[in-house]
Scaffold this motif. Sequence first.
Motif, PDB file in Angstrom:
ATOM      1  N   TYR A 111       0.765  -1.483  -0.299  1.00 37.49           N
ATOM      2  CA  TYR A 111       0.191   0.145  -0.274  1.00 37.49           C
ATOM      3  C   TYR A 111       0.934   1.014  -0.127  1.00 37.49           C
ATOM      4  N   SER A 169       1.919   0.254   6.532  1.00 37.75           N
ATOM      5  CA  SER A 169       1.642   1.254   5.358  1.00 37.75           C
ATOM      6  C   SER A 169       0.464   2.681   6.507  1.00 37.75           C
ATOM      7  N   SER A 170       0.413   2.025   7.791  1.00 36.53           N
ATOM      8  CA  SER A 170      -0.290   2.726   8.264  1.00 36.53           C
ATOM      9  C   SER A 170       0.300   3.594   9.226  1.00 36.53           C
ATOM     10  N   ASP A 195       2.479   6.004  11.613  1.00 38.58           N
ATOM     11  CA  ASP A 195       3.058   7.719  11.241  1.00 38.58           C
ATOM     12  C   ASP A 195       4.416   7.636  10.865  1.00 38.58           C
ATOM     13  N   LYS A 226       7.475   5.967  10.128  1.00 34.56           N
ATOM     14  CA  LYS A 226       7.860   5.331   9.338  1.00 34.56           C
ATOM     15  C   LYS A 226       9.735   5.725   7.687  1.00 34.56           C
TER      16      LYS A 226
END
Length: 296
Positions: free
Chosen positions: A22, A30-31, A33, A37
């Motif tokens: 994603y 991907s989800s 913060d 990341k």
Amino acid sequence: MADRDGSKEAKKFYEDIPAENYGFFLKGASSLDWGMKNRLSRIFNPKTGKTLMLAIDHGYFQGPTTGLERIDLNIVPLMPYADALMLTRGILRTTVPPTLTKPIVMRCSGGPSILKELSDEHLAVDIEDAIRMNVAAITLQVFIGGEFESRSIHNMTRLVDMGLKYGIPTMAVTAVGKDMVRDARYFRLACRMCAELGAQIIKTYYVPEGFETVTSSCPVPIVMAGGKKIPEMDALTMAYNAVQEGAAGVDMGRNIFQSDSPKAMMRAVANIIHEGASPDEAYELYETMKNQKVAK
Ligand code: R5P
């Protein structure tokens, strides 16, 4: 009733179909913060999606391990060749120059020594201290099936919660007790539990049979632990196989710092992880560098 047979070999792991990322290069991230990341992107090379982490935290339960007697003399010169370093806050503060900008994966569990029951660990670092030391990730041992399994899981979920609060990923290390069977079925259970309970990275051991089912059934990146020292060619082959079978790199200790030429070994492992070299090509590089003595 619990599905004790949940690891039936008949399960479908779709090992040849990569997980959907994603839009972020790292599996399962991907989800998360921005800070999380960003830290993960310092540990894992965004170009290759992989890491060569150097583990030197052994002293937290076994004292001055062979090869780690003088970290200042033998290990600090290796650090520039690693993508990330796994170590304790004691070694970080006392021995690692603060000018080193490599991402730090800081050991946050401890308690028992090799003289006692190893699963009897507690959290051993305050999250504030991890933040103070500018770490890229926090890490601990999880003892699935061990005497203090439940506490070690609770240690992990607390660490994950603290890490999420400040954007610091947690790496769970699946520790294997001496009486446990080291097979894919066990590692699938251990890795999946750690990921389901919130760890963003899992460090686990390679198994020759079915390792791809361990990586494919784990929704976050797996880095391969090195284990006991084996011949260099065997260690390179193991790293190659692990990456071919879905590992996002390695977190190796003894097979690097107990090698005849640790720097040459670092370069050879990096060659496999980031350049896709075969074990033969990497071993040739190892031998060349070792014989040139560029890297003792
Ligand atoms: C194990 O307890 C620690 O996490 C070590 O840092 C690590 O797993 C050992 O690395 P290696 O097995 O490659 O020496």
